[in-house]
Design a protein around this motif. Structure first.
Motif, PDB file in Angstrom:
ATOM      1  N   UNK A   1      -3.804  60.602  54.815  1.00  0.00           N
ATOM      2  CA  UNK A   1      -2.683  60.049  53.882  1.00  0.00           C
ATOM      3  C   UNK A   1      -1.204  60.119  54.058  1.00  0.00           C
ATOM      4  N   UNK A   2      -0.459  59.193  53.432  1.00  0.00           N
ATOM      5  CA  UNK A   2       0.544  57.951  54.391  1.00  0.00           C
ATOM      6  C   UNK A   2       1.559  59.370  54.707  1.00  0.00           C
ATOM      7  N   UNK A   3       2.046  60.293  53.386  1.00  0.00           N
ATOM      8  CA  UNK A   3       2.701  61.373  54.166  1.00  0.00           C
ATOM      9  C   UNK A   3       2.574  62.097  55.199  1.00  0.00           C
ATOM     10  N   UNK A   4       1.388  62.694  56.034  1.00  0.00           N
ATOM     11  CA  UNK A   4       1.140  62.579  56.799  1.00  0.00           C
ATOM     12  C   UNK A   4       0.822  62.328  58.174  1.00  0.00           C
ATOM     13  N   UNK A   5       1.061  60.762  57.688  1.00  0.00           N
ATOM     14  CA  UNK A   5       1.561  59.805  59.544  1.00  0.00           C
ATOM     15  C   UNK A   5       3.228  60.558  59.803  1.00  0.00           C
ATOM     16  N   UNK A   6       2.319  62.054  60.143  1.00  0.00           N
ATOM     17  CA  UNK A   6       4.092  62.396  60.883  1.00  0.00           C
ATOM     18  C   UNK A   6       4.108  62.501  63.140  1.00  0.00           C
TER      19      UNK A   6
ATOM     20  N   UNK B   1      -6.042  54.374  58.840  1.00  0.00           N
ATOM     21  CA  UNK B   1      -5.402  53.875  57.883  1.00  0.00           C
ATOM     22  C   UNK B   1      -4.987  54.565  56.914  1.00  0.00           C
ATOM     23  N   UNK B   2      -3.652  54.442  56.876  1.00  0.00           N
ATOM     24  CA  UNK B   2      -3.163  54.799  55.864  1.00  0.00           C
ATOM     25  C   UNK B   2      -3.062  55.174  54.117  1.00  0.00           C
ATOM     26  N   UNK B   3      -3.532  55.795  53.964  1.00  0.00           N
ATOM     27  CA  UNK B   3      -3.445  55.814  52.144  1.00  0.00           C
ATOM     28  C   UNK B   3      -2.748  56.744  51.420  1.00  0.00           C
ATOM     29  N   UNK B   4      -2.395  55.207  50.102  1.00  0.00           N
ATOM     30  CA  UNK B   4      -0.889  55.432  49.208  1.00  0.00           C
ATOM     31  C   UNK B   4       0.239  55.272  50.097  1.00  0.00           C
ATOM     32  N   UNK B   5       1.208  56.459  48.792  1.00  0.00           N
ATOM     33  CA  UNK B   5       2.612  56.485  48.953  1.00  0.00           C
ATOM     34  C   UNK B   5       3.045  57.292  50.407  1.00  0.00           C
ATOM     35  N   UNK B   6       4.183  57.892  50.593  1.00  0.00           N
ATOM     36  CA  UNK B   6       4.631  59.134  51.421  1.00  0.00           C
ATOM     37  C   UNK B   6       4.716  60.126  49.989  1.00  0.00           C
TER      38      UNK B   6
ATOM     39  N   UNK C   1       2.821  59.677  46.886  1.00  0.00           N
ATOM     40  CA  UNK C   1       2.276  59.479  45.368  1.00  0.00           C
ATOM     41  C   UNK C   1       0.678  58.456  46.323  1.00  0.00           C
ATOM     42  N   UNK C   2      -0.464  59.552  46.046  1.00  0.00           N
ATOM     43  CA  UNK C   2      -1.994  59.176  46.586  1.00  0.00           C
ATOM     44  C   UNK C   2      -2.279  59.943  45.767  1.00  0.00           C
ATOM     45  N   UNK C   3      -3.508  58.858  45.461  1.00  0.00           N
ATOM     46  CA  UNK C   3      -4.436  60.073  44.024  1.00  0.00           C
ATOM     47  C   UNK C   3      -5.889  59.972  45.053  1.00  0.00           C
ATOM     48  N   UNK C   4      -6.521  60.651  44.543  1.00  0.00           N
ATOM     49  CA  UNK C   4      -8.090  60.835  45.345  1.00  0.00           C
ATOM     50  C   UNK C   4      -9.442  59.034  44.946  1.00  0.00           C
ATOM     51  N   UNK C   5      -8.518  58.405  43.635  1.00  0.00           N
ATOM     52  CA  UNK C   5      -8.831  56.910  43.843  1.00  0.00           C
ATOM     53  C   UNK C   5      -8.470  56.591  45.268  1.00  0.00           C
TER      54      UNK C   5
ATOM     55  N   UNK D   1       4.313  67.336  47.740  1.00  0.00           N
ATOM     56  CA  UNK D   1       4.424  66.113  46.471  1.00  0.00           C
ATOM     57  C   UNK D   1       3.314  65.169  47.076  1.00  0.00           C
ATOM     58  N   UNK D   2       2.806  65.355  45.101  1.00  0.00           N
ATOM     59  CA  UNK D   2       1.925  63.884  44.787  1.00  0.00           C
ATOM     60  C   UNK D   2       0.829  63.586  45.752  1.00  0.00           C
ATOM     61  N   UNK D   3       0.221  64.506  46.491  1.00  0.00           N
ATOM     62  CA  UNK D   3      -0.638  63.873  47.699  1.00  0.00           C
ATOM     63  C   UNK D   3      -1.923  64.943  46.728  1.00  0.00           C
ATOM     64  N   UNK D   4      -2.504  64.408  47.483  1.00  0.00           N
ATOM     65  CA  UNK D   4      -4.384  65.017  47.896  1.00  0.00           C
ATOM     66  C   UNK D   4      -4.885  66.462  48.416  1.00  0.00           C
ATOM     67  N   UNK D   5      -4.797  67.167  48.346  1.00  0.00           N
ATOM     68  CA  UNK D   5      -5.281  68.601  47.902  1.00  0.00           C
ATOM     69  C   UNK D   5      -6.280  68.256  49.352  1.00  0.00           C
TER      70      UNK D   5
END
Length: 365
Positions: A107-112, A130-135, A137-141, A165-169
């Motif tokens: 997840x892009x917000x996890x690229x720390x 491979x970074x997924x979504x935005x920092x 906002x990222x969905x299961x899709x 925030x707005x991330x995938x669990x």
């Protein structure tokens, strides 16, 4: 004169937390004793690593475990294990994955960056992030759509550094992994509930041994038995320069055996409430007590600094305290927005008194 003073160094007062930059944890006497005894004897390391796996499994509820030099090396080893397995040829070719799937979805917000980029740890193991979504906002899709035949793993970082925030669990990530038969790695480096994260259904979980566990600078990977066997196999490849010594393994195992024995139950809330009441009287300081942002049972005194009234901003206060003798380190992750925190775990009563005295002297209270 102590060993640090003999080198011209001053032991630090660490109010920041169990931080790698400040040497991790101060070790319990039983951990020190276990490491000293280990240092005096030889042992077959392969046997020790397998027995260590049994102790780790008992502590975490996982099927098996593998000691590492830290959580960072644990990520690299876990990725390598999923790419190369136990195949000697593939292990020796890493970090070149050859024709094996090597993409690690993050997840892009996890690229720390936790002192080094998590992307680099993945690359050491032969993976490509491979970074997924935005920092925020990222969905299961988004995650589902990124899965291809090149996907080797899904990586979830549980940390105060990551954006939730707005991330995938994690539950959603594990469900995606199950649908596509792709393993999920969880980096739970500083988490204090060792049994929770393996119980989520993650295939591999990485912990730091030198943070919540209170062991020496070390780490561990726990999870499915076949995958842990592949983790151990990486010590003949990319994990060779990350090899963990017998002293460290024994210290880690002793810390795991004693983990939770000295819990006070309130996470430092009472101590920090009293300290906040004292420091909140200083000019330009508003003091509160807040629970750890990642949900752990840790309560910190939080100082919000008004630069005009205090005569200096939060970043200047942190720098001046760190430059003193002995150096005092506050938790300064949010100093840029005027917030400094005091972590109760690493400081003794004497440290706390000295810290309060230094802050009071600095702000003229």
């Amino acid at each position: 004169m102590g060993v640090y003073e003999e080198l011209g160094l001053s032991p630090a007062i660490n109010a920041s937390g169990k931080m790698t930059a400040l040497g991790g944890s101060v070790l319990d006497d039983t951990v020190v004793a276990a490491m000293a005894e280990a240092a005096r004897n030889h042992v077959v390391m392969d046997d020790l690593m397998k027995v260590a796996g049994d102790v780790i499994a008992k502590a975490t509820g996982a099927e098996d475990g593998c000691p590492t030099t830290g959580a960072a090396s644990g990520i690299a080893i876990a990725v390598a294990a999923l790419i190369a397995g136990t195949d000697p040829d593939r292990i020796e070719r890493l970090p070149d994955p050859g024709d094996r799937p090597s993409e690690v979805l993050l997840l892009k917000g996890h690229s720390v960056n936790f002192g080094a980029p998590v992307r680099q740890m993945v690359a050491l193991g032969g993976g490509r992030v491979v970074e997924i979504g935005s920092v925020n906002k990222v969905s299961v899709a988004h995650l589902e759509g990124a899965v291809t035949e090149r996907t080797a793993a899904l990586l979830y970082i549980q940390s105060h550094h990551t954006v939730h925030k707005g991330s995938v669990s994690l539950a959603d990530m594990i469900a995606v992994g199950r649908r596509h038969d792709i393993p999920v790695i969880v980096d739970a480096a500083a988490e204090d509930d060792l049994r929770h994260w393996p119980a989520t259904g993650a295939d591999l979980v990485v912990y730091s041994g030198g943070k919540a566990i209170g062991g020496p600078t070390s780490g561990l990977v726990c999870g499915r038995r076949a995958l842990i066997e592949a983790c151990r196999a990486q010590y003949t490849g990319i994990a060779r320069p990350m090899k963990v010594g017998k002293e460290t393994v024994l210290g880690l195992l002793q810390a795991l055996r004693g983990y939770g024995d000295d819990e006070t139950g309130d996470g430092g809330r009472e101590r920090m409430t009293a300290l906040a009441a004292r420091l909140g009287q200083l000019p330009g300081v508003t003091a509160t007590v807040e629970r750890d942002e990642a949900g752990r049972s840790i309560y910190r005194a939080v100082l919000t600094v008004d630069p005009a009234a205090a005569g200096r901003d939060a970043q200047e206060i942190a720098r001046e305290l760190a430059a003193g003798s002995p150096p005092v380190f506050l938790r300064d992750h949010q100093a840029n927005i005027g917030r400094l925190s005091i972590d109760p775990r690493p400081i003794t009563a004497d440290d706390e008194a000295e810290l309060a005295r230094r802050i009071t002297a600095l702000l003229g209270g």
